[in-house]
Enzyme design. Structure first.
Site, PDB file in Angstrom:
ATOM      1  N   TYR A   1      -7.448  15.262  -9.213  1.00  0.00           N
ATOM      2  CA  TYR A   1      -6.481  14.429  -9.932  1.00  0.00           C
ATOM      3  C   TYR A   1      -5.410  15.305 -10.579  1.00  0.00           C
ATOM      4  O   TYR A   1      -4.217  15.010 -10.510  1.00  0.00           O
ATOM      5  CB  TYR A   1      -7.230  13.610 -10.980  1.00  0.00           C
ATOM      6  CG  TYR A   1      -6.377  12.614 -11.728  1.00  0.00           C
ATOM      7  CD1 TYR A   1      -5.941  11.445 -11.116  1.00  0.00           C
ATOM      8  CD2 TYR A   1      -6.041  12.820 -13.061  1.00  0.00           C
ATOM      9  CE1 TYR A   1      -5.171  10.515 -11.811  1.00  0.00           C
ATOM     10  CE2 TYR A   1      -5.280  11.899 -13.761  1.00  0.00           C
ATOM     11  CZ  TYR A   1      -4.849  10.752 -13.131  1.00  0.00           C
ATOM     12  OH  TYR A   1      -4.086   9.842 -13.818  1.00  0.00           O
TER      13      TYR A   1
ATOM     14  N   ASP B   1       0.882  -1.166   0.000  1.00  0.00           N
ATOM     15  CA  ASP B   1       0.000   0.000   0.000  1.00  0.00           C
ATOM     16  C   ASP B   1       0.917   1.213   0.000  1.00  0.00           C
ATOM     17  O   ASP B   1       1.604   1.478   0.991  1.00  0.00           O
ATOM     18  CB  ASP B   1      -0.893  -0.007   1.241  1.00  0.00           C
ATOM     19  CG  ASP B   1      -1.878   1.144   1.276  1.00  0.00           C
ATOM     20  OD1 ASP B   1      -1.665   2.150   0.553  1.00  0.00           O
ATOM     21  OD2 ASP B   1      -2.866   1.063   2.036  1.00  0.00           O
TER      22      ASP B   1
END
Length: 267
Positions: A153, A59
């Site tokens: 984003y 992760d």
């Protein structure tokens, strides 16, 4: 230290990461992939012939886990890491005023913090194999232009390019190269997501608008060039290349085009 060069790739369980892993393995590199999807990584490893491959569940939001992953890969690769491809990423879109808090946090955590943590963890390994070692950060066309309905984003990907340019200067004396990959619209799982606004996939909307969508097979050669070259930003596709040039020399034209199109950019 092993003589075989090695590369560590995040997001290696699918898309760009998978394609790059296969490409480098075919050229004799020891390839390490990381992803949160063990199934995806298993599929990628199954496509790589030979034994010079490695996987590690990671992760990228977990700073300590980065150290464990890179130390483990270095050991498996004979004590060297020549390249780290900071590629893992996610995307959520839609009008900023309507975007959920958890979506905003997820994009910033994976696409920005994950890249920063990866760079920080990669540094001692890349310094060990310098000069000639390289950090490649996946930015995007969305890191070149401001795209409607992809504001968070874009913020993350612009920041990734800023980080890249900063580290290129900061690590130059160590002999470490730092570069960013800026794909246009690549046919990966990211653009298969359904837009809540249109109830269609991003890919369907792009094709309808006549926007270039390139196969993922176009990317690995550019990453190879980034590892062996010396540019700051490497674009993939005619659209990304054109808009990078226009953003530098004709920013007003880019602004007008983005307002007219009303579409976003992504990797």
């Amino acid at each position: 230290m092993s003589a075989r060069r090695s590369i560590f790739i995040t997001g290696g369980g699918s898309g760009i990461g998978r394609a790059v892993a296969i490409y480098f393995a075919e050229r004799g590199w020891f390839v390490g992939i990381a992803d949160i999807s063990e199934h995806g990584m298993a599929d990628t490893l199954g496509l790589i012939e030979g034994g010079f491959k490695y996987s590690h569940k990671l992760d990228v939001r977990d700073r300590k886990a980065w150290d464990v992953a890179l130390n483990s890969f270095s050991t498996a690769a004979g004590g060297r890491i020549d390249a780290v491809f900071n590629n893992a990423g996610i995307a959520h879109g839609g009008p900023l005023a309507e975007q959920a808090e958890n979506e905003i946090e997820a994009v910033l955590d994976v696409d920005l913090k994950g890249v920063i943590f990866g760079a920080q963890a990669a540094y001692p390994h890349l310094k060990k194999t310098a000069p000639g070692s390289v950090l490649i950060n996946t930015a995007s066309l969305a890191g070149i232009i401001g795209s409607p309905n992809l504001s968070v984003y874009c913020a993350a990907k612009w920041a990734v390019r800023g980080l890249t340019h900063s580290l290129d200067a900061e690590w130059a004396s160590d002999g470490i190269k730092v570069t960013s990959l800026c794909p246009g619209f690549i046919d990966t799982p990211i653009i298969e997501q359904v837009s809540p606004a249109s109830n269609r996939t991003v890919k369907e909307s792009l094709i309808e608008a006549g926007v270039e969508v390139q196969p993922v097979s176009e990317v690995p050669k550019v990453v190879w060039d980034a590892v062996h070259g010396d540019k700051l930003d490497y674009t993939v596709g005619k659209t990304a290349g054109r808009l990078l040039r226009l953003s530098r020399w004709m920013p007003g034209k880019v602004r007008k085009e983005m307002r007219a199109r009303g579409i976003g950019g992504g990797d």
